[in-house]
Scaffold this motif. Structure first.
Motif, PDB file in Angstrom:
ATOM      1  N   LEU A   1       0.889  -1.318  -0.040  1.00  0.00           N
ATOM      2  CA  LEU A   1      -0.007  -0.097  -0.153  1.00  0.00           C
ATOM      3  C   LEU A   1       0.821   1.252  -0.056  1.00  0.00           C
ATOM      4  O   LEU A   1       0.357   2.535  -0.757  1.00  0.00           O
ATOM      5  CB  LEU A   1      -0.963   0.009   1.172  1.00  0.00           C
ATOM      6  CG  LEU A   1      -1.686   1.222   1.357  1.00  0.00           C
ATOM      7  CD1 LEU A   1      -2.769   1.611   0.215  1.00  0.00           C
ATOM      8  CD2 LEU A   1      -2.716   1.220   2.713  1.00  0.00           C
ATOM      9  N   GLN A   2       1.986   1.444   0.739  1.00  0.00           N
ATOM     10  CA  GLN A   2       2.814   2.456   1.044  1.00  0.00           C
ATOM     11  C   GLN A   2       3.482   2.565  -0.488  1.00  0.00           C
ATOM     12  O   GLN A   2       3.607   3.792  -1.150  1.00  0.00           O
ATOM     13  CB  GLN A   2       3.813   2.183   2.151  1.00  0.00           C
ATOM     14  CG  GLN A   2       4.562   3.481   2.292  1.00  0.00           C
ATOM     15  CD  GLN A   2       3.588   4.649   2.462  1.00  0.00           C
ATOM     16  OE1 GLN A   2       2.849   4.455   3.672  1.00  0.00           O
ATOM     17  NE2 GLN A   2       3.839   5.945   2.098  1.00  0.00           N
ATOM     18  N   ASP A   3       3.878   1.548  -1.120  1.00  0.00           N
ATOM     19  CA  ASP A   3       4.582   1.799  -2.344  1.00  0.00           C
ATOM     20  C   ASP A   3       3.541   2.370  -3.539  1.00  0.00           C
ATOM     21  O   ASP A   3       4.012   3.039  -4.313  1.00  0.00           O
ATOM     22  CB  ASP A   3       4.820   0.203  -2.958  1.00  0.00           C
ATOM     23  CG  ASP A   3       6.070  -0.376  -2.094  1.00  0.00           C
ATOM     24  OD1 ASP A   3       6.819   0.692  -1.367  1.00  0.00           O
ATOM     25  OD2 ASP A   3       6.358  -1.196  -2.392  1.00  0.00           O
TER      26      ASP A   3
ATOM     27  N   THR B   1     -11.174   7.432  -2.539  1.00  0.00           N
ATOM     28  CA  THR B   1      -9.918   6.352  -2.241  1.00  0.00           C
ATOM     29  C   THR B   1      -9.053   7.141  -1.340  1.00  0.00           C
ATOM     30  O   THR B   1      -8.374   7.018  -0.232  1.00  0.00           O
ATOM     31  CB  THR B   1      -9.525   5.441  -3.175  1.00  0.00           C
ATOM     32  OG1 THR B   1     -10.673   4.751  -3.802  1.00  0.00           O
ATOM     33  CG2 THR B   1      -8.548   4.351  -2.574  1.00  0.00           C
ATOM     34  N   LEU B   2      -8.414   8.253  -2.276  1.00  0.00           N
ATOM     35  CA  LEU B   2      -7.224   8.823  -1.567  1.00  0.00           C
ATOM     36  C   LEU B   2      -7.413  10.333  -1.402  1.00  0.00           C
ATOM     37  O   LEU B   2      -8.224  10.969  -1.647  1.00  0.00           O
ATOM     38  CB  LEU B   2      -6.341   9.026  -3.094  1.00  0.00           C
ATOM     39  CG  LEU B   2      -5.960   7.746  -3.561  1.00  0.00           C
ATOM     40  CD1 LEU B   2      -4.886   8.078  -4.936  1.00  0.00           C
ATOM     41  CD2 LEU B   2      -4.968   6.725  -2.756  1.00  0.00           C
TER      42      LEU B   2
ATOM     43  N   VAL C   1       0.376  10.989  -0.009  1.00  0.00           N
ATOM     44  CA  VAL C   1      -0.711  10.438  -0.171  1.00  0.00           C
ATOM     45  C   VAL C   1      -1.320   9.498   0.498  1.00  0.00           C
ATOM     46  O   VAL C   1      -0.448   8.702   1.030  1.00  0.00           O
ATOM     47  CB  VAL C   1      -0.748   9.997  -1.816  1.00  0.00           C
ATOM     48  CG1 VAL C   1      -2.082   9.649  -2.331  1.00  0.00           C
ATOM     49  CG2 VAL C   1      -0.346  10.849  -2.868  1.00  0.00           C
ATOM     50  N   SER C   2      -2.567   9.668   1.165  1.00  0.00           N
ATOM     51  CA  SER C   2      -2.896   8.928   2.168  1.00  0.00           C
ATOM     52  C   SER C   2      -4.062   7.957   1.642  1.00  0.00           C
ATOM     53  O   SER C   2      -4.862   8.653   0.763  1.00  0.00           O
ATOM     54  CB  SER C   2      -3.232   9.561   3.372  1.00  0.00           C
ATOM     55  OG  SER C   2      -2.291  10.294   3.840  1.00  0.00           O
TER      56      SER C   2
ATOM     57  N   GLY D   1       3.420  13.963   6.953  1.00  0.00           N
ATOM     58  CA  GLY D   1       2.079  14.506   5.991  1.00  0.00           C
ATOM     59  C   GLY D   1       1.107  13.181   5.825  1.00  0.00           C
ATOM     60  O   GLY D   1       0.008  13.471   5.129  1.00  0.00           O
ATOM     61  N   GLN D   2       1.530  12.155   6.142  1.00  0.00           N
ATOM     62  CA  GLN D   2       0.553  10.950   6.114  1.00  0.00           C
ATOM     63  C   GLN D   2      -0.674  10.677   7.160  1.00  0.00           C
ATOM     64  O   GLN D   2      -0.593  11.203   8.287  1.00  0.00           O
ATOM     65  CB  GLN D   2       1.402   9.739   6.384  1.00  0.00           C
ATOM     66  CG  GLN D   2       0.663   8.365   5.545  1.00  0.00           C
ATOM     67  CD  GLN D   2       0.849   8.372   4.117  1.00  0.00           C
ATOM     68  OE1 GLN D   2       2.022   8.837   3.602  1.00  0.00           O
ATOM     69  NE2 GLN D   2       0.101   7.936   3.372  1.00  0.00           N
TER      70      GLN D   2
END
Length: 711
Positions: free
Chosen positions: A293-295, A478-479, A493-494, A536-537
C-alpha cells in the motif's frame, strides 16, 4: 463328729482310685485300635504293591519295570514334569506382562523408537493373546505421537497415522478408553497444522488443520469443543490462512499491482490489494501487504505533477462591446432611521456581483459575471486596495474586483471551472478546478504561480493545517492528498476509503485532526477523523455517523462541530484532543419540521447558538445532550449563498420558491427579525412601452412593476 468326717474323706480317695483304673483301660483300647489300623493300611499297601509288581516272584523271574525303585523314579519324574509345566506357564505369563509393560513405559516416556520396536516385538510373539489388543493400540498411539508430539511435527504423516489408528483399532477392546487421547491428538494436529502452515506458508498443512478440527468435533461428541479453545484454534487457522494466501495470492497480487501502476491506475491497484484483504482478512495488518500500500501511495505521489505557470494576471478588459443595462432593485426596510456608516456587503444576483450598503441596503455598484457562478463573492482585505474575489462565467476567469467601485483589478484564466470556493493564505489564493488541478495565484496581481495536476478529480476547497503550512484535499475516491506550501508540492498521499462521488463537502481542519465526510449509504453519512504524522501521512483515528447525507460544508467553532445533512438536519459534536478520549462526542441532532432538499449554510454564535440558512433562516440552541430548535423564522425563502455576518447582523441571499429573483436581506440574528431587503436580481416576465412611448414598463416575476425612462 470327728470320726464321721474321717470316714467321708476315706470314701473320696476310694472313688478316685476307681476312676484312674477306668482311664487306663480306655487308653489301652485306643492304642490297640491304632495298631490295628496301621496293620490294616500296611496290608492295603502290600496288596497295591503286589498289583504293581505282580506279587512275590521266584529269583530269576523278577521284572525290572515292576521294580519298586524304578516305579519310584518314574513317579518322581512325572511329578517333576507337572511342576515344570506349572512353572513354565507362570513364567510365560509374567514374561508377556513384562514385555507389554516395557513397551508401555517407553511410550509414556516418549521414547517412541524404542516403544514402536517393543510393541512390534510383543505382537510378533503374542499375536493372539488377551494383551494383543492393548499392544496394537499402544503401537498406533506411538506412531501418532512420534509425528505430532515433537518440536518439529510432521502433521501430514501425523494425520495419516491418526486416521489409520482409528481404522485399525476401533473394533478392539479398550478402544473406547482412548477417547481423551484421540481428542488430544486431534487438538494437537489442529494447532500444529495451523502453526506449520503459518510458518511454512503450506496449504497442505492448513488442510491438515482444517480436517483435524472436524475430527476433534467428532471425538468431542455432544459435549463439543470448549468455546474458548475452539475460538483460539480458529484464530490460529485464520492467521495460517492469511500466511498461505500471502504465498499463493500475494505474488499474483503484486504482479497485478505492478501492471496497474505502470499505466497510472492507482485506484485500481488499491482495489486489487483490497480484494486480497477481503479474501483473507488477517492480511489487513500484514507488514508486507502494508508495504505494498505504501508503495502504491508513493507511486501516486509521483503522478501529482507540478507545473510552474508564471503567468501574470491581465488588467481590466475593454467594455466597448458592453451594452448599457439597469438592475431592477426594489428595497424595503422595517424602520426609517437607517443611516449609512460606509460599510459594504457583497452578493451574487442572478448574473451579477452587487455591492450594497451594509446599513441601508442601497445598491452601490454592479458587475455582470454571468449565471451560475461556482462560489459567492469573497471579500479580500489582505491587499490594497481591498478587493472582492469572484469568478466570471462570461469569460471563465478568476477576477479581483475593487470593493470601492467594482472595477476589475486583475483577471486570470484557470483553464477550467472551479469546483469550490478558493482558500486565501497570506497573499496567495489556492483554488481547485474541474480539470483535477490545484492552482496557486497571487492575490495582489493575479499572477498564476504554479498548479498541481492530480490523477483524479479533487474536492475543494482544501483544508488548511493549523500552522498554515499544508493543505489537505480529498480525491474523488479512495485517496487524500497532503500539499506542502513551501515548496508548493504534494508531500504525501493517504489511503482513506471513500467511494466515487461520495464526498460532497470539503474537508475541514479541527486542531490536530482532519475531518472527511462521505455518504456511504443512501441515508447515512460517515465522519472519518484523521490524524497527520510529520511526513504528512493521514491515518484513521475514529469514525462517526450521522443520519442523512452531508452535501454542504460543516462548521467548526472552537470545540463545537456542526454537521448539516439532509433533509435540513444539523448534528452537533464536541471536539477534544485529550488522550484516551474519542475525538468527537455527539451532543444531539435536530431538523426542521418539514425539511426540504436544499443547500444548507451554517453560522455559529456564542453560547451554543447556531443559525441555519436553508429554507428560511432558523435558529438552534445546543444544550448538554440535545439540540433545540427555536420557533423564530426570518428571511423566508430558499437560501442560495453562505450567511454573512457583521456586528450583530446577518446578511442572507435567497429566492422565493415561486420565482427566480434573488433577494438580499439584513436581519437581527438574536431577535430573528429582518431590517431591510433588496432585490438584487430580477426575472422580467413582461415588457412593454408606456402609452406615451417615453418609458418602458417591466413586470418582475415577484409581482412588482417598474417604469424606466427611455433616455
Amino acid at each position: 463328729m470327728e470320726p464321721k468326717v474321717a470316714s467321708e474323706e476315706y470314701d473320696d480317695e476310694d472313688v478316685v482310685e476307681v476312676v484312674k483304673v477306668d482311664d487306663d483301660r480306655e487308653q489301652s483300647r485306643e492304642a490297640l485300635a491304632e495298631k490295628a489300623r496301621r496293620q490294616l493300611n500296611r496290608g492295603r499297601l502290600a496288596r497295591l504293591t503286589e498289583k504293581l509288581t505282580g506279587g512275590p516272584e521266584r529269583p530269576g523271574q523278577q521284572k525290572i519295570a515292576r521294580s519298586p525303585v524304578v516305579l519310584l523314579l518314574a513317579g518322581g519324574t512325572a511329578g517333576a514334569t507337572i511342576l515344570a509345566a506349572i512353572f513354565w506357564f507362570i513364567n510365560a505369563q509374567n514374561q508377556e506382562d513384562r514385555l507389554l509393560k516395557v513397551a508401555t513405559d517407553a511410550l509414556d516416556q516418549q521414547k517412541y523408537l524404542d516403544a514402536e520396536g517393543q510393541f512390534e516385538k510383543f505382537i510378533s510373539i503374542y499375536p493372539k493373546t488377551a494383551s494383543t489388543a492393548a499392544a496394537k493400540i499402544g503401537l498406533h498411539r506411538t506412531r501418532v505421537e512420534k509425528f505430532i508430539l515433537t518440536e518439529t511435527p510432521d502433521v501430514v504423516k501425523g494425520l495419516a497415522e491418526l486416521k489409520h489408528f482409528v481404522q485399525e483399532c476401533r473394533e478392539l477392546e479398550g478402544y473406547d478408553a482412548q477417547k481423551d487421547n484421540l481428542k488430544r491428538y486431534a487438538d494437537r494436529l489442529t494447532f500444529a497444522g495451523a502453526r506449520v502452515a503459518e510458518i511454512a506458508q503450506s496449504q497442505e498443512a492448513l488442510d491438515v488443520s482444517l480436517e483435524s478440527i472436524e475430527l476433534l468435533r467428532k471425538f468431542s461428541g455432544d459435549e463439543g469443543i470448549p468455546s474458548n479453545r475452539e475460538q483460539d484454534l480458529q484464530n490460529r487457522q485464520r492467521i495460517a490462512s492469511a500466511s498461505v494466501a500471502k504465498k499463493v495470492d500475494f505474488t499474483a497480487m503484486l504482479a497485478a499491482v505492478r501492471q496497474q501502476l505502470e499505466v497510472g491506475n492507482t485506484v485500481g491497484a488499491i482495489e486489487t490489494r483490497n480484494d486480497l484483504i477481503s479474501k483473507y482478512p488477517m492480511l489487513k495488518d500484514d507488514k508486507d501487504v502494508s508495504r505494498v500500500l505504501q508503495d502504491i501511495l508513493d507511486n501516486e505521489k509521483k503522478y501529482v505533477v507540478r507545473t510552474d505557470v508564471g503567468k501574470d494576471g491581465d488588467g481590466p478588459a475593454s467594455d466597448a462591446a458592453a451594452l448599457p443595462s439597469l438592475a431592477l432593485a426594489l428595497r424595503t426596510q422595517a424602520t426609517t432611521d437607517l443611516a449609512s456608516q460606509g460599510r459594504s456587503v457583497f452578493s451574487m444576483g442572478m448574473d451579477s456581483c452587487i455591492a450594497l450598503d451594509a446599513d441601508t441596503g442601497t445598491p452601490l455598484w454592479r458587475r455582470p459575471m454571468g449565471a451560475n457562478s461556482p462560489f459567492a463573492p469573497i471579500p479580500v482585505k489582505a491587499i490594497e486596495p481591498a478587493g472582492v474575489l469572484v469568478y466570471s462565467t462570461l469569460s471563465e476567469e478568476l477576477q479581483m474586483l475593487s470593493q470601492k467601485d467594482g472595477q476589475v483589478v486583475w483577471r486570470q484564466s484557470l483553464g477550467s471551472r472551479p469546483t469550490g470556493a478558493p482558500v486565501l493564505i497570506a497573499d496567495n489564493v489556492f483554488i481547485t478546478t474541474q480539470a483535477g488541478e490545484l492552482w496557486q495565484v497571487t492575490a495582489i496581481n493575479g499572477r498564476a504561480v504554479a498548479k498541481l495536476k492530480f490523477s483524479q478529480p479533487v474536492v475543494g476547497p482544501p483544508a488548511v493545517s493549523s500552522d498554515s503550512q499544508k493543505l489537505v484535499i480529498p480525491g474523488d475516491q479512495t485517496l487524500v492528498y497532503t500539499i506542502g506550501l513551501n515548496p508548493f508540492s504534494c508531500v504525501a498521499v493517504s489511503y482513506v476509503p471513500h467511494a466515487t462521488g461520495s464526498v460532497k463537502a470539503p474537508m475541514i481542519g479541527a486542531g490536530r485532526y482532519y475531518l472527511l465526510c462521505d455518504n456511504f449509504t443512501a441515508d447515512k453519512a460517515r465522519i472519518q477523523t484523521l490524524q497527520m504524522d510529520d511526513a504528512g501521512q493521514l491515518t484513521l483515528v475514529s469514525e462517526d455517523t450521522v443520519d442523512g447525507q452531508v452535501n454542504d460544508p460543516c462548521l467548526l467553532r472552537g470545540f463545537e462541530l456542526f454537521v448539516p445533512s439532509t433533509p435540513q438536519r444539523v448534528t452537533a459534536f464536541r471536539v477534544t484532543d485529550e488522550a484516551g478520549q474519542p475525538p468527537l462526542a455527539k451532543v444531539g441532532a435536530n431538523q426542521l419540521e418539514e425539511g426540504l432538499q436544499t443547500k444548507t449554510f451554517l453560522l455559529a454564535g456564542p453560547g451554543g447558538q447556531l443559525w441555519m440558512g436553508g429554507r428560511d433562516l432558523r435558529k438552534f440552541q445546543t444544550r448538554t445532550n440535545t439540540v433545540l430548535l427555536d420557533s423564530g423564522v426570518t428571511a423566508e425563502g430558499v437560501h442560495v449563498q453562505p450567511i454573512q455576518f457583521a456586528d450583530d447582523a446577518v446578511f442572507l441571499t435567497s429566492r422565493q420558491a415561486t420565482s427566480s429573483s434573488t433577494f438580499f436581506t439584513r436581519a437581527d440574528r438574536e431577535q430573528m427579525k429582518g431590517t431591510w431587503r433588496t432585490v438584487i436580481g430580477s426575472r422580467i416576465v413582461a415588457l412593454a412601452p408606456s402609452a406615451g412611448g417615453q418609458s418602458v414598463l417591466a413586470v418582475a416575476d415577484y409581482g412588482e412593476t417598474y417604469r424606466t425612462p427611455m433616455d
